[in-house]
Design an enzyme around this catalytic site. Structure first.
Site, PDB file in Angstrom:
ATOM      1  N   GLY A  60       0.738  -1.240   0.179  1.00  0.00           N
ATOM      2  CA  GLY A  60      -0.061  -0.077   0.171  1.00  0.00           C
ATOM      3  C   GLY A  60       0.864   1.336   0.066  1.00  0.00           C
ATOM      4  O   GLY A  60       2.119   1.227  -0.637  1.00  0.00           O
ATOM      5  N   SER A  61       0.439   2.239   0.672  1.00  0.00           N
ATOM      6  CA  SER A  61       1.037   3.567   0.488  1.00  0.00           C
ATOM      7  C   SER A  61       2.300   3.654   1.375  1.00  0.00           C
ATOM      8  O   SER A  61       3.168   4.582   1.209  1.00  0.00           O
ATOM      9  CB  SER A  61       0.280   4.589   1.046  1.00  0.00           C
ATOM     10  OG  SER A  61      -1.326   4.693   0.432  1.00  0.00           O
ATOM     11  N   THR A  62       2.804   2.510   2.074  1.00  0.00           N
ATOM     12  CA  THR A  62       4.071   2.375   2.900  1.00  0.00           C
ATOM     13  C   THR A  62       5.210   2.301   1.727  1.00  0.00           C
ATOM     14  O   THR A  62       6.354   2.488   2.224  1.00  0.00           O
ATOM     15  CB  THR A  62       4.088   1.306   3.682  1.00  0.00           C
ATOM     16  OG1 THR A  62       3.938   0.083   3.078  1.00  0.00           O
ATOM     17  CG2 THR A  62       3.028   1.334   4.869  1.00  0.00           C
ATOM     18  N   PHE A  63       4.687   1.971   0.428  1.00  0.00           N
ATOM     19  CA  PHE A  63       5.596   1.693  -0.515  1.00  0.00           C
ATOM     20  C   PHE A  63       5.899   3.246  -1.270  1.00  0.00           C
ATOM     21  O   PHE A  63       6.981   3.099  -2.137  1.00  0.00           O
ATOM     22  CB  PHE A  63       4.989   0.928  -1.576  1.00  0.00           C
ATOM     23  CG  PHE A  63       5.866   0.173  -2.591  1.00  0.00           C
ATOM     24  CD1 PHE A  63       7.083  -0.672  -2.048  1.00  0.00           C
ATOM     25  CD2 PHE A  63       5.639   0.480  -3.708  1.00  0.00           C
ATOM     26  CE1 PHE A  63       7.914  -1.180  -2.855  1.00  0.00           C
ATOM     27  CE2 PHE A  63       6.663  -0.113  -4.803  1.00  0.00           C
ATOM     28  CZ  PHE A  63       7.602  -1.322  -4.401  1.00  0.00           C
ATOM     29  N   LYS A  64       5.338   4.404  -0.829  1.00  0.00           N
ATOM     30  CA  LYS A  64       5.542   5.324  -1.594  1.00  0.00           C
ATOM     31  C   LYS A  64       7.014   5.859  -1.370  1.00  0.00           C
ATOM     32  O   LYS A  64       7.433   6.591  -2.347  1.00  0.00           O
ATOM     33  CB  LYS A  64       4.573   6.351  -1.339  1.00  0.00           C
ATOM     34  CG  LYS A  64       3.078   5.997  -1.862  1.00  0.00           C
ATOM     35  CD  LYS A  64       2.095   6.745  -1.561  1.00  0.00           C
ATOM     36  CE  LYS A  64       0.769   6.464  -2.221  1.00  0.00           C
ATOM     37  NZ  LYS A  64      -0.455   6.803  -1.585  1.00  0.00           N
TER      38      LYS A  64
END
Lengths: 387, 642
Positions: free
Chosen positions: B334-338
């Site tokens: 999810g957004s932790t990958f951003k």
């Protein structure tokens, strides 16, 4: 006399090959046979324990080395040994004193001394060098020997000095060995019977004193165990008694023909402590029975008898005494070890020559038989000291 | 020729006398030999048969497993055990019947025990019951002398004093099965194989089935020895010899890098939720907590778990207690990958960090529309704002600009797509997809639209909680290569670190600023979780939501279903990665709350509380297995080298 001198000079010029051929090969072959028997029994004794898997091979290697020592010692001319007798005795004595001060301890006793990279056990050398020294002593003193008692006192001192040092290590077995083989030489030199009788009485009388004041605690324990098992008391609580009891069971259960090679239940199941060293005879007796075991003892008697015959044929007193002393040393080992395993004398760490696992006794035995061979090759040399 | 001298005659005479004496002594010895071997032969033969000394295999004590401060995680305790030995029993069935008067044993079990005893070697004890109560133990001990074949004894049993807390890390031990024996005797010769079989057939012997217990089997096992026993003809033990040369050698203790107190705190903090958390020491890579909850109790497995109990664990697919979620579980990040996406874009040079991208709440590419989580849109955002507000449109745009290969390269440099060998069983690599991967896995080329999904950490990309913790540690360390480890003192695995080149520190500083913004600046998605409650240091982190199902256009139009309106198993996973303190990072953490829905709501507070606890108890201070001079010099402050 003149012809004898000539022949001795003649002898020294004989080639190495001729001398090799003149060695007492019958004796040497019997010794080799005994060595082979030793390796085979050792194989059976160590077969079940993988940690001991390499022992028979190592024993075979040691026997090879010992054979080399035997030949080298045997090919050295007897007069060289004569010249070397005193220096080697003194050197060994110095080493024994060194043990006292710088020796290293192994198995509760201080026996080893380090010379450069090798650890040496001078008490073992002493068995050979004492024989040489006593032989040289009687050889030289013979001319002024009047048949008196006094000639034996210095000989006794030659024995007592190293024996005392070795007893302090403590090594009871070797002390006994020195007195036994040295005593035999004094006996051969004609100690009066009446003195022998007196000594015998004195020895018996001094047993209690030795027991209470000379022996160490652990040595006393062994004697206690011995007396207990001789008189049929239960000795199960004591580990030494246990060992003797197990040894007797192993031997007794062998019967006439034994349980078969590597079939001894006692031996294979590791009941007997030290069974591949001091108690190797139990394996032989259990697996091969009475016939073979007594056969091995008789083979030893033949070997020792051949040695004694060489002593009797030698011209010089030195060769006679040296060969007889060597026979006495080996004989003591055998008699004492077998008596110990059969529960007749207390357990004192004395191995069985050529059969027990261990390098030290192997080399000592080889040295003894080497001396006998040297006496055989030099049997015609008179070794006149005056010349 | 030499007989002229009187001494020669004397010598010969005396020599013959001595020879005679010697011969007499030899004769005496042979007579004694005859007495023992022939006359008393029968007596000694019986004695040999009844003899005496037996060598019983004695299994070694397994080494303990300790946490970094020496608290036992796997140890042993004494337990009473009753077993039957066929060799000594006159009547197995009768013995069994007698035994069942005192213990509750079903008839089927009785029959099975008897057949087990008949099948095994006659001297091999068959365990009837291994966790005897004190009453049973004392009653049976009194009974044993009158029932031949009954064996009652105390034995050391593996125990896990912290129960479920370390179930997946430690794994468990069990009696060796045929498959275990096969595995344990790999690369051995016939003799060693026989020894291994004999040892592991011993009722006290266990082998590691999973986790550290299995991986470190050789380290922990020790060496078997023997008990030397004297027995009578009936086989009853009369006494035991004390022979140190035969004693078994205990296995070695093994230290893990974890802190048992932090682990317990973290598990408690999860409460009823299922999920995973990994806490790393940023400086050393030490794993301080490795949480997967709910878990099983490894103590239940030591003496064999009943098939009913095992089925309960196995069939709970929603909470999957047997599953090591932190190591074996993979979730779309999810957004932790951003941060990875932003870093890749900066390194590829496709965007200036100050450049603004307009977010209307959706993004059009080809014939499709991609949505931002914020329906109204973020407006015009630069990189910093995009990270802290987690603007999806911004990341669709930069992902499209750089393409999947640049993105996947950066992902791999953070440790995604590869398994970390820790010295445990399990461990999954997850997927860091690219064109080559898709052609291999699906037989299709990569479509550019898929890159957009990867740009917000959805789609094919999947990561384990451990990988996420390593990612945040590497960001917090400003690009330094942090490698996770859990074996402190023990058989450390040889890990070759792929992509061991440090990441660009300048780019990492930007990522850190973004993560600080998430928790501590206006517009941050996890503003409520920034305060650690320690009066000063704050948390920096990033929220994430991992989609469990595809959202249809119809559902999107009518409002996405959430909370009580949808079954738990269909709810999204909540993710949070973080490090703290923000100005001097020491700990990195990743938290996954399964079906927790919102990263900021469900995962961030859990992460904040765990990391605050780590700071409070100083979990990363020098472990007790490091006994160096530096431990002495650091003792004043109670913490490790700085």
């Amino acid at each position: 006399m003149a012809t004898m001198r000539a022949s001795s000079l003649d002898f020294s010029r004989r080639s190495l090959w001729t001398q090799l051929g003149s060695l007492p090969w019958g004796l040497i072959l019997l010794i080799c046979a005994m060595g082979m028997i030793g390796v085979a029994i050792l194989h059976s004794a160590t077969f079940t324990n993988p940690q001991e898997a390499g022992l028979p091979m190592r024993q075979a290697t040691r026997f090879g080395i010992a054979l080399g020592v035997l030949l080298v010692v045997g090919l050295v001319p007897i007069r060289w040994w004569f010249w070397a007798a005193w220096p080697s005795y003194l050197a060994t004595l110095v080493l024994l004193v060194a043990v006292e001060f710088f020796g290293t301890t192994g198995g509760g006793a201080q026996r080893w001394v380090q010379i450069g990279p090798v650890g040496v056990q001078p008490s073992e050398f002493m068995k050979v060098t004492l024989t040489l020294a006593l032989a040289a002593y009687y050889h030289k003193r013979w001319s002024d020997f009047s048949g008196g008692f006094m000639i034996h006192l210095p000989a006794l001192a030659l024995i007592a000095l190293p024996a005392a040092l070795i007893f302090r290590q403590p090594d009871f077995g070797t002390t006994l060995a020195l007195f036994a083989s040295g005593g035999i030489l004094i006996f051969l030199a004609g100690l009066w019977w009446r003195v022998i009788m007196a000594l015998g009485v004195a020895a018996i009388a001094s047993v209690p004193a030795i027991y209470f004041f000379v022996l160490q605690d652990y040595q006393r324990e062994r004697v206690d165990t011995y007396v207990a098992q001789l008189t049929g008391q239960s000795v199960n609580v004591m580990d030494d008694g246990y060992q003797i009891e197990q040894a007797k069971i192993a031997i007794g259960s062998g019967g006439w023909t034994g349980k078969g090679y590597m079939e001894g239940t006692q031996s294979q199941l590791d009941y007997i402590p030290e069974q591949h060293t001091d108690f190797i005879l139990t394996v032989l007796a259990e697996e091969f029975g009475f016939l073979v075991t007594s056969g091995v003892l008789i083979l030893w008697m033949v070997i020792l008898g051949l040695g004694l015959a060489i002593a009797l044929r030698a011209a010089s007193l030195f060769a006679r005494f040296a060969a007889a002393g060597a026979v006495a040393t080996v004989a003591f080992y055998i008699l004492f070890n077998v008596a110990m395993v059969l529960g007749l004398v207390p357990v004192v760490g004395v191995p069985l020559p050529l059969l027990s696992y261990g390098g030290t006794v192997m080399i000592t035995t080889a040295g003894c038989f080497g001396l006998i061979c040297a006496a055989h090759l030099g049997r015609n040399e008179p070794l006149n000291t005056g010349a | 020729m030499s007989l002229k001298r009187p001494i020669d005659g004397l010598f010969s005479r005396r020599a013959l006398i001595a020879a005679g004496g010697g011969t007499a002594m030899f004769g005496g010895l042979i007579a004694r030999l005859f007495q023992l071997q022939i006359m008393e032969h029968e007596r000694f033969e019986v004695a040999a048969a009844e003899n005496g000394v037996r060598l019983d295999l004695a299994p070694p004590q397994r080494g303990r497993i300790l946490d970094r401060f020496g608290r036992p995680l796997a140890a042993h305790r004494q337990a009473g055990r009753v077993s039957i030995v066929r060799e000594q029993a006159n009547d197995l069935t009768g013995l069994m019947a007698e035994l069942s008067k005192h213990l509750d044993i079903s008839p089927e079990r009785q029959a099975r025990l008897i057949s087990d005893a008949r099948r095994q070697a006659s001297f091999q004890p068959v365990t009837v019951k291994s966790e005897l109560s004190y009453e049973d133990f004392s009653r049976l001990s009194v009974l044993a002398p009158s029932l031949p074949g009954l064996q009652v004894e105390m034995a050391a049993t593996r125990s896990y004093p912290r129960g479920r807390d370390f179930a997946h890390v430690l794994g468990y031990v069990a009696k060796a099965s045929e498959a275990d024996l096969e595995r344990l005797s790999e690369d051995t010769n016939a003799q060693e194989r026989a020894a291994i079989r004999r040892l592991f057939k011993h009722p006290d012997m266990r082998t590691g089935r999973s986790g550290v217990e299995r991986y470190a089997e050789d380290w922990l096992r020790g060496e078997a020895g023997f008990r030397k026993l004297e027995t009578n003809a009936a086989g009853r033990i009369i006494r035991e010899f004390d022979d140190p040369s035969l004693s078994p050698k205990a296995g070695r203790d093994l230290y893990l890098t974890v802190d048992a107190e932090l682990q317990k705190f973290a598990i408690d903090r999860f409460g009823e939720e299922s999920g995973a958390a990994v806490v790393l020491d940023i400086e050393t890579g030490d794993i301080l907590a490795f949480v997967s909850t709910p878990a099983f109790d490894p103590n239940d497995f030591v003496n064999g778990i009943s098939s009913k109990d095992y089925a309960l664990l196995r069939d709970d697919v929603e909470y999957s207690p047997l599953y090591h979620k932190a190591y074996d579980g993979t979730y779309p990040p999810g957004s932790t990958f951003k941060m990875v996406v932003a870093a890749a874009a900066l390194e590829a040079g496709v965007i200036n960090p100050n450049e603004r991208v307009y977010c209307p709440g959706h993004y059009r590419f080809g014939n499709n529309t991609w949505h931002c989580w914020k329906k109204r849109g973020h407006g015009s955002v630069n990189m910093h704002w995009a990270i802290k507000g987690s603007c999806d449109v911004y990341f669709y745009e930069i992902a499209k600009r750089m393409g999947i290969e640049n993105l996947a390269d950066m992902g791999r440099r953070f440790g995604f797509g590869q398994r970390w060998e820790l010295g445990l069983t399990g461990g999954r690599s997850g997927v860091m997809p690219d064109d080559a991967w898709k052609r291999a896995a699906r037989g299709e080329p990569w479509y550019e639209g898929e890159t957009l999904n990867i740009g917000i950490g959805q789609g094919q990309v999947s990561t384990s909680p451990l990988q996420l913790a390593v990612m945040s540690a590497r960001i917090a360390a400003e690009g330094k290569i942090v490698t996770p480890r859990i074996i402190g003192d023990g058989p450390r695995p040889d890990t070759d670190i792929p992509f061991d080149e440090p990441l660009d520190p300048e780019i990492m500083q930007r990522m850190k600023a973004g993560m600080y913004g998430v928790t501590s600046e206006a517009g941050g998605t996890a503003l409520r979780s920034g305060d650690l409650g320690l009066g000063g240091p704050r948390l920096a982190g990033k929220t994430g939501t991992s989609q469990v199902r595809r959202i249809s256009a119809a559902e999107r139009a009518s409002g996405i279903l959430k909370g009580d309106n949808i079954a738990r198993r269909l709810r999204d996973h909540a993710l949070f990665v973080a490090y703290a303190p923000h100005d001097d990072p020491k700990y990195a953490i990743s938290v996954v709350v399964e079906h927790g829905e919102g990263g900021s709501k469900a995962a961030a507070p859990v992460a904040r509380d765990i990391i605050a606890e780590a700071l409070r108890i100083d979990a990363r201070r020098t472990p007790s297995y490091i006994r160096t001079a530096s431990a002495g010099s650091a003792s004043g402050t109670g913490s490790g080298a700085r």
